[in-house]
Design a protein around this motif. Sequence first.
Motif, PDB file in Angstrom:
ATOM      1  N   ALA A  23       0.810  -1.219   0.000  1.00 13.29           N
ATOM      2  CA  ALA A  23       0.000   0.000   0.000  1.00 13.29           C
ATOM      3  C   ALA A  23       0.843   1.269   0.000  1.00 13.29           C
ATOM      4  O   ALA A  23       0.587   2.192  -0.778  1.00 13.29           O
ATOM      5  N   GLY A  24       1.873   1.325   0.845  1.00 13.28           N
ATOM      6  CA  GLY A  24       2.695   2.530   0.944  1.00 13.28           C
ATOM      7  C   GLY A  24       3.410   2.849  -0.345  1.00 13.28           C
ATOM      8  O   GLY A  24       3.351   3.976  -0.860  1.00 13.28           O
ATOM      9  N   LEU A  51       0.862   3.717  -3.306  1.00 12.27           N
ATOM     10  CA  LEU A  51       0.283   5.057  -3.224  1.00 12.27           C
ATOM     11  C   LEU A  51       1.318   6.144  -3.496  1.00 12.27           C
ATOM     12  O   LEU A  51       1.020   7.149  -4.139  1.00 12.27           O
ATOM     13  N   LEU A  58      -9.931   2.223  -0.425  1.00 16.39           N
ATOM     14  CA  LEU A  58      -9.051   3.046   0.409  1.00 16.39           C
ATOM     15  C   LEU A  58      -9.727   3.372   1.735  1.00 16.39           C
ATOM     16  O   LEU A  58     -10.951   3.528   1.798  1.00 16.39           O
ATOM     17  N   ASP A  59      -8.926   3.502   2.780  1.00 18.31           N
ATOM     18  CA  ASP A  59      -9.481   3.945   4.051  1.00 18.31           C
ATOM     19  C   ASP A  59      -9.837   5.428   3.945  1.00 18.31           C
ATOM     20  O   ASP A  59      -9.439   6.134   3.009  1.00 18.31           O
ATOM     21  N   THR A 114      -6.867   8.081   3.671  1.00 19.29           N
ATOM     22  CA  THR A 114      -6.142   7.968   2.410  1.00 19.29           C
ATOM     23  C   THR A 114      -6.987   8.498   1.262  1.00 19.29           C
ATOM     24  O   THR A 114      -6.481   9.225   0.389  1.00 19.29           O
ATOM     25  N   ARG A 123      -6.816  12.216   1.264  1.00 19.46           N
ATOM     26  CA  ARG A 123      -5.550  12.708   0.688  1.00 19.46           C
ATOM     27  C   ARG A 123      -5.605  12.686  -0.834  1.00 19.46           C
ATOM     28  O   ARG A 123      -5.150  13.617  -1.499  1.00 19.46           O
ATOM     29  N   ASP A 165      -6.268  14.375  12.027  1.00 22.90           N
ATOM     30  CA  ASP A 165      -5.067  14.326  11.186  1.00 22.90           C
ATOM     31  C   ASP A 165      -4.655  15.774  10.932  1.00 22.90           C
ATOM     32  O   ASP A 165      -4.919  16.357   9.881  1.00 22.90           O
ATOM     33  N   ASN A 196      -2.322  16.932   7.753  1.00 18.27           N
ATOM     34  CA  ASN A 196      -3.005  17.122   6.481  1.00 18.27           C
ATOM     35  C   ASN A 196      -4.070  18.214   6.565  1.00 18.27           C
ATOM     36  O   ASN A 196      -4.371  18.859   5.557  1.00 18.27           O
TER      37      ASN A 196
END
Length: 452
Positions: free
Chosen positions: A20-21, A24, A55-56, A59, A62, A96, A99
Amino acid sequence: MENPASELDFLLEYVRLADAGAGLACWLNEYEAARRAWQVDRCQRLWRFIAAQPLDLLTAARMRMMRALFWVDQGKWAEAEQEYHYVLSVFEREKDWRNAGYALNNLGDLLLKQGQWSEALSAFKRSAEVTRRIGDEAAFGHALSNIAAVHELKGEHDAALRGYEDALAIARHLQDREGEERALSNLGTVYRRMNRLQQAIECYEASIHICRERNDQRGLALSLVNLGVAQYHQEEFDTAEATLTQALSELQNIGDLAHVGAVLNNLGLVQRKRGNLDRARQMFEESRSIAHNMNDKWGESHALSNLGNVYKAQGNFAQALVCHQRDVVLCQELGDKQGLATAFLNCALMYAEQGDWETARRHGKQAWQLALTEQYNSLHARLSLLWMRDALAHKEDKVALEHWREAQEAADRAGKAERVLVEAEGRRQIERLSLHRRWKLKRWTIRPGESA
């Protein structure tokens, strides 16, 4: 030659299969590169792919913030603002804050483009508070720069200088060369607005040095543009043209068409200052064509404004009016209040040139309402000069004097450079009058220490 569609298929398959990291991160890099290159179809396909992924919530927010940047580029500012408000609500609800700070900065940037200075300042101050509280020094410095940008536009140059200097100090403390370059460019621009041109040039030259050190081609090109504009204001037209031409070449090499159009605008201004009006018109036309083909409404608006002013200088008031009327439509579509006020003013000036004072007043009043509501001091000053001209045309000299004083007061709030322009235009209007009327008005316009 490799098929671009096949290359993108391969990339999307990698994103799908990678962890995932990494996936993305790859998608974000590709999307940002496509957005900067104005590759609309590629951006759309990348977005459709990521939107279909599970996606959660954070995420997905974002990703939607990246989508909002695309809407800004495409002139769909209402859609972008809606996205920013949505993702901001998600980031704040989920705590968060990092962001959330980014979203507030991006929202403020958009509001600033729209000429909503008070709302933009509020967003930037909220971003500064959030990023200061969580200890994100880089983002805090960015927020300080944005706050300073609002002060700069309002003509509050001392406050703008303090903000940019604080941002520069933070960048140097963090050894953030990119942030340092950005702060130097901003400092240069506020020095230019203050007519402290040598200091502006020193900032831009330092910015160019950092860009070369970092091998940042786009940053180098944009710093060269800033330097060329400062040289233009120094009336070093040969040097300015050479610098801007170098910037144009750099931008063409990296395919940055949006900024190519902006540089053509600046080169057109150089040609206009030299009296080469046909060449200036060609450059503004080319800039407008590039922006139109890219659906860059903001860029097209700027080009149309300059194009209309060239037609005015050539005495073609009807064609100038066509340009400014189209600019009104674009600014209304964008929600650009400052641009709209300027376009209404330009239309009013064209109607005045053609002796249609009734229509000129109607357009001028629309600009006037925006200028007063949003505190656009430069526009306030220039509209007061229009009312002064109207009064003089109808031999209402006492009324003209009132507008003249109001123009001076608004120009003082806008800054030294605006005061110089307003003084010169006001005196030009007075010099056109009969000797008796000119003498009478000059008694009221002489400042302490001056002579007639």
